[in-house]
Design a protein around this motif. Structure first.
Motif, PDB file in Angstrom:
ATOM      1  N   VAL A  88      33.084  45.652  26.797  1.00 50.47           N
ATOM      2  CA  VAL A  88      34.617  46.177  27.013  1.00 50.47           C
ATOM      3  C   VAL A  88      34.538  47.405  26.761  1.00 50.47           C
ATOM      4  CG1 VAL A  88      37.566  45.877  26.230  1.00 50.47           C
ATOM      5  CG2 VAL A  88      35.855  43.978  26.607  1.00 50.47           C
ATOM      6  N   VAL A  89      35.150  48.236  27.102  1.00 50.83           N
ATOM      7  CA  VAL A  89      34.777  50.038  27.841  1.00 50.83           C
ATOM      8  C   VAL A  89      36.319  50.448  27.823  1.00 50.83           C
ATOM      9  CG1 VAL A  89      33.888  51.787  28.128  1.00 50.83           C
ATOM     10  CG2 VAL A  89      32.909  50.207  28.160  1.00 50.83           C
ATOM     11  N   ALA A  90      36.749  51.722  27.331  1.00 49.14           N
ATOM     12  CA  ALA A  90      38.021  52.357  27.709  1.00 49.14           C
ATOM     13  C   ALA A  90      37.815  53.175  29.031  1.00 49.14           C
ATOM     14  CB  ALA A  90      38.347  53.803  26.271  1.00 49.14           C
ATOM     15  N   LYS A  91      38.525  52.476  29.864  1.00 55.61           N
ATOM     16  CA  LYS A  91      39.016  53.089  31.011  1.00 55.61           C
ATOM     17  C   LYS A  91      39.604  53.833  31.320  1.00 55.61           C
ATOM     18  CE  LYS A  91      40.000  50.784  35.731  1.00 55.61           C
ATOM     19  NZ  LYS A  91      41.292  50.306  36.543  1.00 55.61           N
ATOM     20  N   VAL A  92      40.678  54.654  29.746  1.00 49.92           N
ATOM     21  CA  VAL A  92      41.440  55.798  30.127  1.00 49.92           C
ATOM     22  C   VAL A  92      41.477  55.940  28.204  1.00 49.92           C
ATOM     23  CG1 VAL A  92      42.877  55.397  31.823  1.00 49.92           C
ATOM     24  CG2 VAL A  92      43.281  54.853  29.565  1.00 49.92           C
ATOM     25  N   ALA A  93      41.477  57.219  27.799  1.00 44.73           N
ATOM     26  CA  ALA A  93      41.300  58.183  26.414  1.00 44.73           C
ATOM     27  C   ALA A  93      42.936  56.741  26.551  1.00 44.73           C
ATOM     28  CB  ALA A  93      41.891  58.952  26.499  1.00 44.73           C
ATOM     29  N   ILE A  94      42.195  56.636  24.650  1.00 43.23           N
ATOM     30  CA  ILE A  94      43.682  55.553  24.162  1.00 43.23           C
ATOM     31  C   ILE A  94      43.765  56.075  23.252  1.00 43.23           C
ATOM     32  CG2 ILE A  94      44.162  53.268  23.709  1.00 43.23           C
ATOM     33  CD1 ILE A  94      41.924  52.619  25.674  1.00 43.23           C
ATOM     34  N   PRO A  95      45.304  56.861  22.635  1.00 45.95           N
ATOM     35  CA  PRO A  95      45.522  57.304  21.499  1.00 45.95           C
ATOM     36  C   PRO A  95      45.391  56.403  20.128  1.00 45.95           C
ATOM     37  CG  PRO A  95      47.070  57.245  22.378  1.00 45.95           C
ATOM     38  CD  PRO A  95      45.948  56.533  23.802  1.00 45.95           C
ATOM     39  N   GLU A  96      45.375  56.590  19.180  1.00 44.47           N
ATOM     40  CA  GLU A  96      45.339  56.063  17.599  1.00 44.47           C
ATOM     41  C   GLU A  96      46.949  55.516  17.530  1.00 44.47           C
ATOM     42  OE1 GLU A  96      46.383  56.933  13.106  1.00 44.47           O
ATOM     43  OE2 GLU A  96      45.030  57.894  14.457  1.00 44.47           O
ATOM     44  N   GLY A  97      47.022  53.488  17.543  1.00 42.07           N
ATOM     45  CA  GLY A  97      48.102  53.593  17.553  1.00 42.07           C
ATOM     46  C   GLY A  97      49.036  53.474  18.809  1.00 42.07           C
ATOM     47  N   ALA A  98      47.911  53.316  19.683  1.00 37.86           N
ATOM     48  CA  ALA A  98      48.531  52.215  20.932  1.00 37.86           C
ATOM     49  C   ALA A  98      47.941  50.991  21.043  1.00 37.86           C
ATOM     50  CB  ALA A  98      47.826  53.078  22.437  1.00 37.86           C
ATOM     51  N   GLU A 132      34.422  55.426  26.523  1.00 32.69           N
ATOM     52  CA  GLU A 132      33.420  54.974  25.046  1.00 32.69           C
ATOM     53  C   GLU A 132      33.582  53.269  24.882  1.00 32.69           C
ATOM     54  OE1 GLU A 132      34.738  55.522  20.300  1.00 32.69           O
ATOM     55  OE2 GLU A 132      35.729  56.787  21.367  1.00 32.69           O
ATOM     56  N   THR A 133      32.522  52.048  23.599  1.00 30.97           N
ATOM     57  CA  THR A 133      32.819  51.090  24.135  1.00 30.97           C
ATOM     58  C   THR A 133      33.873  50.982  22.563  1.00 30.97           C
ATOM     59  OG1 THR A 133      30.926  50.959  24.130  1.00 30.97           O
ATOM     60  CG2 THR A 133      31.001  49.031  23.289  1.00 30.97           C
ATOM     61  N   ILE A 134      34.679  49.809  23.045  1.00 35.17           N
ATOM     62  CA  ILE A 134      35.453  48.766  22.111  1.00 35.17           C
ATOM     63  C   ILE A 134      34.828  48.545  21.052  1.00 35.17           C
ATOM     64  CG2 ILE A 134      38.013  48.191  22.010  1.00 35.17           C
ATOM     65  CD1 ILE A 134      38.374  50.590  23.884  1.00 35.17           C
ATOM     66  N   THR A 135      34.989  48.540  20.511  1.00 35.96           N
ATOM     67  CA  THR A 135      34.298  47.762  19.064  1.00 35.96           C
ATOM     68  C   THR A 135      35.634  47.679  17.731  1.00 35.96           C
ATOM     69  OG1 THR A 135      33.563  49.510  17.443  1.00 35.96           O
ATOM     70  CG2 THR A 135      32.640  49.618  18.956  1.00 35.96           C
ATOM     71  N   GLU A 136      34.676  46.193  17.477  1.00 39.67           N
ATOM     72  CA  GLU A 136      35.472  45.631  16.009  1.00 39.67           C
ATOM     73  C   GLU A 136      36.511  46.673  15.237  1.00 39.67           C
ATOM     74  OE1 GLU A 136      33.274  42.344  14.088  1.00 39.67           O
ATOM     75  OE2 GLU A 136      32.400  42.243  15.919  1.00 39.67           O
ATOM     76  N   GLN A 137      35.524  47.820  15.182  1.00 39.58           N
ATOM     77  CA  GLN A 137      36.150  48.900  13.977  1.00 39.58           C
ATOM     78  C   GLN A 137      37.001  49.380  14.805  1.00 39.58           C
ATOM     79  OE1 GLN A 137      33.104  48.376  15.281  1.00 39.58           O
ATOM     80  NE2 GLN A 137      31.622  46.979  13.111  1.00 39.58           N
ATOM     81  N   VAL A 138      38.037  49.811  15.781  1.00 37.98           N
ATOM     82  CA  VAL A 138      38.954  50.637  16.029  1.00 37.98           C
ATOM     83  C   VAL A 138      39.963  49.551  16.785  1.00 37.98           C
ATOM     84  CG1 VAL A 138      37.656  52.053  16.886  1.00 37.98           C
ATOM     85  CG2 VAL A 138      38.488  50.446  18.810  1.00 37.98           C
TER      86      VAL A 138
END
Length: 354
Positions: free
Chosen positions: A290-300, A338-344
């Motif tokens: 799973v990858v971010a299709k758009v920029a995703i801000p912290e807390g979203a 960017e790849t969505i990882t467990e850490q985020v």
């Protein structure tokens, strides 16, 4: 245990019978060459056909003129006598098979032939299709106590139920072979689905296949369907005189059949579907994340339109987790692509795959 130390059914490998029958042309040396060929090609058993002619045929049948191009005599009796080995010759053939390390048996084509084969101490009796509805013969053969392989050419399902009911109480060690008695057999007359019907109707005995078709594909398919005993006619030369040669396998075909069956048995494998060690390299190289299709801000809070699936570096959540990520909160900025990882992902609890 069809032969000493060789069980059939369940997870055991298919027992392969090379049916020499009477393709030896009445020549003992050719018969020995064929036994050796069966052994060299990887078959489990070399099989012949034994008749006591006066018990198999009545006088008129033996006196019937036989003018076929395959004939070895002017009458059918002369023809059959040419092809019939004596008791001493059978003893010699069995001894030869034992010396080279292959099981040896024969179809007993009449009750007296069964008596001789019992005396010869064959490991199992083969009942040819022509005797499958010969109920007195079946009873007497079953009472000998040796395992039985029973072909079903020319028979109906009703008859096979009768055969089962006759043999089972006397001798539980037997199996049925789906068979169509035509030489050579056309594919549309094979009816491999009868194997499945037999497996359903007679779940407590092994089911096999006796084939008279050309080539090896159908026999390999029979094994893939669960045939635990396979019988095929063999020859040294399909052009030889005799009605069975055309429907028989030459040495290269028999060897290829055995090899194909053993390959298919390996390929049947396990019913458990899972990621295998041999797939790890491909998964590492091409498995998607799973990858971010758009920029995703912290807390979203993640929504489906923020996410896509690509081959990602580094690896992240597998594609099947994409719906589970919806509604989760991210705890740092994630750049587009960017790849969505467990850490985020906040409070992510990794699911254990069973």
């Amino acid at each position: 245990e069809l032969c000493p130390g060789r069980r059939v059914g369940g997870d055991q490998p298919c027992f392969i019978i090379a049916e020499i029958g009477q393709n030896h042309q009445g020549d003992l040396d050719i018969a020995k060459r064929m036994i050796r060929m069966a052994k060299d090609c990887g078959a489990d058993c070399a099989k012949f056909q034994k008749s006591e002619l006066e018990y198999k045929f009545n006088k008129k049948a033996l006196e019937r003129p036989y003018t076929s191009k395959h004939s070895w005599g002017k009458t059918y009796g002369e023809h059959k006598r040419h092809l019939e080995f004596s008791h001493d010759q059978y003893r010699e053939l069995k001894k030869y098979a034992e010396e080279i390390g292959i099981f040896f048996t024969a179809s007993g084509m009449d009750e007296m032939a069964v008596e001789f084969l019992h005396e010869l101490d064959v490991p199992f009796f083969k009942v040819g299709s022509g005797d499958t509805n010969n109920f007195p013969y079946l009873e007497k053969t079953a009472k000998k106590g040796r395992p039985m392989v029973i072909s079903s050419g020319m028979q109906s399902m009703n008859t096979m139920h009768q055969v089962y009911q006759i043999v089972k109480p006397i001798n539980p060690n037997f199996c049925f072979l789906q068979c169509t008695s035509a030489y050579p057999l056309q594919p549309e007359d094979v009816n491999l689905r009868v194997i499945s019907a037999y497996q359903s109707a007679f779940p407590d005995i092994p089911i096999g296949y006796s084939g008279h078709e050309t080539g090896i594909a159908i026999s390999v398919a029979a094994v893939a369907m669960g045939a635990k005993v396979l019988e095929r006619h063999v020859t040294l030369d399909k052009t030889w005189k005799g009605s069975d040669h055309q429907a028989s396998l030459e040495p290269n075909e028999l060897a290829e059949l055995v090899k194909a069956i053993r390959t298919v048995e390996k390929a049947m494998g396990s019913p458990i579907k899972q990621l295998l060690p041999c797939e790890m390299a491909c998964n590492e190289k091409l498995g998607k994340s799973v990858v971010a299709k758009v920029a995703i801000p912290e807390g979203a809070i993640l929504t489906l339109d923020m996410l896509t699936v690509k081959v990602g570096e580094p690896k992240g959540f597998p594609p099947e987790s994409i719906f589970d990520l919806v509604g989760q909160k991210v705890k740092k900025n994630i750049e587009e692509d960017e790849t969505i990882t467990e850490q985020v992902v906040e409070n992510h609890v990794k699911k254990v795959k069973c």
